[in-house]
Design an enzyme around this catalytic site. Structure first.
Site, PDB file in Angstrom:
ATOM      1  N   ARG A 109       3.249  -5.241   7.999  1.00  0.00           N
ATOM      2  CA  ARG A 109       3.931  -5.327   7.116  1.00  0.00           C
ATOM      3  C   ARG A 109       5.392  -5.247   6.910  1.00  0.00           C
ATOM      4  O   ARG A 109       6.076  -5.890   6.107  1.00  0.00           O
ATOM      5  CB  ARG A 109       3.129  -4.490   5.919  1.00  0.00           C
ATOM      6  CG  ARG A 109       3.511  -4.551   4.515  1.00  0.00           C
ATOM      7  CD  ARG A 109       2.731  -3.591   3.747  1.00  0.00           C
ATOM      8  NE  ARG A 109       3.381  -3.349   2.318  1.00  0.00           N
ATOM      9  CZ  ARG A 109       3.165  -4.355   1.288  1.00  0.00           C
ATOM     10  NH1 ARG A 109       2.127  -5.133   1.575  1.00  0.00           N
ATOM     11  NH2 ARG A 109       3.425  -4.141   0.038  1.00  0.00           N
ATOM     12  N   LEU A 162       6.372  -8.628  -2.552  1.00  0.00           N
ATOM     13  CA  LEU A 162       4.802  -8.185  -1.928  1.00  0.00           C
ATOM     14  C   LEU A 162       4.275  -7.526  -2.772  1.00  0.00           C
ATOM     15  O   LEU A 162       4.463  -6.561  -3.440  1.00  0.00           O
ATOM     16  CB  LEU A 162       5.416  -7.496  -0.700  1.00  0.00           C
ATOM     17  CG  LEU A 162       5.867  -8.394   0.616  1.00  0.00           C
ATOM     18  CD1 LEU A 162       6.154  -7.534   1.714  1.00  0.00           C
ATOM     19  CD2 LEU A 162       4.846  -9.266   1.097  1.00  0.00           C
ATOM     20  N   SER A 163       2.619  -7.759  -2.750  1.00  0.00           N
ATOM     21  CA  SER A 163       2.013  -7.118  -3.669  1.00  0.00           C
ATOM     22  C   SER A 163       1.625  -5.730  -2.948  1.00  0.00           C
ATOM     23  O   SER A 163       1.773  -5.841  -1.429  1.00  0.00           O
ATOM     24  CB  SER A 163       0.584  -7.824  -4.035  1.00  0.00           C
ATOM     25  OG  SER A 163       0.717  -8.802  -4.818  1.00  0.00           O
ATOM     26  N   ALA A 164       0.971  -4.886  -3.429  1.00  0.00           N
ATOM     27  CA  ALA A 164       0.446  -3.704  -2.794  1.00  0.00           C
ATOM     28  C   ALA A 164      -0.628  -3.960  -1.834  1.00  0.00           C
ATOM     29  O   ALA A 164      -1.128  -4.741  -1.890  1.00  0.00           O
ATOM     30  CB  ALA A 164      -0.066  -2.483  -3.792  1.00  0.00           C
TER      31      ALA A 164
END
Length: 393
Positions: free
Chosen positions: A38, A63-65
């Site tokens: 990530r 970026l989402s969690a």
């Protein structure tokens, strides 16, 4: 949105935490998450935040969690060969993970509103394909991204097996999203602040399931052109005709990988190391506390000195009690100092061990069985490089 699981020290530990919390539940999804770091999708100055379960935004880049991406990947129920459309594809992180599952004969398209984000996504995709061993370990369905507003796709143009929307959708756009699906397809989207899974069970029938509460920025509504008509988003071709050369490369690499299935280094699980570290510290604290309490208890059982009349002297009792308390405090302080010193020493040993483990891991992960196999084949060098997708390292 996020914060559902503890932060990890690295990508593997983050995934361990997501598994433990039941956000990642299947092997395919776990493998895809472990295959792509990530942090590689963060700007360099923000990499320290990559393994927290939090969304990240910098300008147009978002970026989402991790817990959200986990739920999305599980809900999509991905399989090799399917077609996938990512609305609001962003950095390409999710699209690349999806591509590892779809394989070389799937379809992997993304629509992104901002051209600078698409440029960023292609940079990250190139970095992954040129530097990651996962590119050789898996068969990637390479994502294709186009600039545009996802609400300007002509619904009759084409339909997909799987669709994900990464922006908040209001009720009035639900039918538009549904029409992008084939019968039997799955749509995952944030609908009225709930991550929702919609399965198209028939031409006019749907099955809807709410997954978790989420908070997403809303879809940007399209603007009309000068002629008053909305722009049409040109989606990439659905069926790309592959050359015989390309098909031969895919087939040869697939056959070679089947013979190397047991030679790839197993993924590292960092969580067990962290857990044992915390356990050792907890046991150390418990043992020192028990030692201190035992000393205090035993000193209370020792009687004070007796006078000549076989009676305890009042003044002696007070002096003895003060001496006893001073001695007890001294023992407690020494135990506390020993405990702190032991923890510092343990942390230094773990850091040194971590450095040694890191260097060993680095040496292990440098081995790419597919690359070594291709380079050992009795073939001309240009053909070897073609089979390696011209990857230098």
């Amino acid at each position: 949105m996020g914060g559902a699981v503890s932060a990890g020290e690295d990508n593997d530990e983050l995934i361990d935490n997501l598994k433990e919390a039941q956000y990642i539940r299947t092997d395919l999804v776990e493998q895809a998450f472990r295959a792509i770091d990530r942090a590689d999708y963060y700007l360099e100055e923000f990499r320290d935040s990559a393994y927290k379960d939090l969304a990240w935004r910098h300008g147009n880049i978002h970026l989402s969690a991790p817990c959200i991406y986990s739920e999305v990947m599980e809900a999509l129920d991905l399989q090799p060969g399917l077609s996938f459309l990512n609305l609001g594809s962003g950095t390409g992180y999710l699209s690349t993970m999806v591509g590892l599952i779809l394989g070389p004969f799937g379809v992997n398209h993304g629509v992104e509103l901002h051209s600078d984000v698409i440029e960023y996504a292609y940079q990250k995709l190139e970095f992954f394909t040129l530097t990651s061993h996962s590119f050789d370990r898996f068969e990637l369905c390479v994502p294709s991204f186009v600039v545009g507003n996802c609400l300007e796709i002509a619904p009759e143009s084409r339909q997909y097996d799987r669709v994900y929307c990464g922006a908040g959708v209001q009720k009035e756009h639900e039918d538009y999203m549904k029409n992008l699906l084939k019968v039997g397809g799955i749509l995952v989207l944030p609908l009225e602040e709930k991550l929702t899974k919609i399965t198209r069970t028939g031409y006019n029938s749907w099955d809807t399931k709410k997954i978790i509460a989420v908070s997403f920025a809303p879809l940007v509504l399209p603007k009309n052109n000068q002629n008053g008509k909305p722009r049409a988003v040109p989606l990439p071709p659905m069926c790309e005709v592959r050359s015989l050369q390309d098909l031969s490369r895919i087939t040869i690499r697939h056959i070679l990988k089947k013979g190397l299935s047991g030679m790839w280094p197993p993924p590292r699980h960092a969580g067990s190391r962290a857990g044992s570290r915390h356990k050792r510290r907890r046991e150390h604290r418990d043992s020192t506390s028990l030692l201190t309490n035992r000393y205090v208890f035993m000193t209370r059982l020792i009687p004070g000195p007796m006078d000549d009349n076989n009676n305890q002297s009042g003044s002696d009792d007070e002096d003895n009690e003060e001496d006893e308390e001073d001695e007890c405090r001294g023992v407690c302080e020494r135990v506390q100092e020993d405990e702190e010193a032991a923890e510092e020493e343990e942390e230094e040993e773990e850091e040194e061990g971590g450095r040694r483990e890191g260097s060993i891991l680095l040496m292990e992960t440098q081995v790419n069985p597919l690359r070594e196999k291709i380079l050992s084949l009795p073939l001309p060098e240009p053909l070897k490089m073609y089979l390696l997708h011209y990857r230098e390292k």
